[in-house]
Scaffold this motif. Sequence first.
Motif: not given
Length: 289
Positions: A2-4, A6-7, A132, A248, A251
């Motif tokens: 889900e993080y990817f 979102h990006i 998402i 990103e 990070r």
Amino acid sequence: MEYFIHILIVINIYIVLTLSSNLLVGLANLLSLGQAAFYGMGAYITALALMKLGLSLIPALLLAVLITGLIAWILGKISIRFEGDFFVLVTLGFQIIIYSILYNWISVTRGPYGIPGIPSPKLFSVFKVTTIYNYLILSSILTGITIWFFHKMIHSPFGRALRAMKDDKLALISLGRDVNRLKTKTFVLAASFAAVSGFIYAAYISYIDPTSFNLDESIFIISAVLIGGTGNIKGPVLGAVFVVILPEILRFVGLPDNVAANMRMIIYGLSLILLMMFRPQGIAGVNKI
């Protein structure tokens, strides 16, 4: 995962923003510091359309685009009288005015508290965009339509007229073209597509506040355009990907926690400086900055 995703959604938002800004900077030679204002207007109109009017996806999107475009047309009629630094100052003033309205009109925008709980839009009142993955599909479709539109426009008579206006405005006037009308159309188009980004942002994040649409955001959008390069489609797209992905990536560099945030910004700034030194036309631009 889900993080990817979102990006990817954030990248889609900024691709639309950079392409709209490239229309002004790369083709019409108009440096605007007001794109974040139109971006914010699209977001707030979307939020109010979904929450207060109960509109579905397409009507809410059209309302955001139409109202933003109308305001841009009014501003365009005023701003096209100015050129160069004076045009920049006019758009800067507009950016400050819109931000002040969003921040202080508490009865409508809730001011610094923002608007939380923006409902997910419905497609034809049947399918609700909730997950998402749905937002990735929605943002990708709108981004794809935007890329297709600007590709066609750049190679159309209108796009060629814009490039001619940038290269030799007097020659274009001598051919009987109305330069002020071209500038106004360009300004309205750029603002309308910025509103599309605002629609995606408001629907996806489900919370908006004025700080997301301030002068810093306008400068960030312009930076993304200049980093990617102006005058074509590929440059702004790569610029949007670069400015979203690089922070990103930093990070995961493994910097000590007490200096990580500051060091990431230093590395990010140095990367931009080096890019401008060794690639002044941007990553894939056709025009030198």
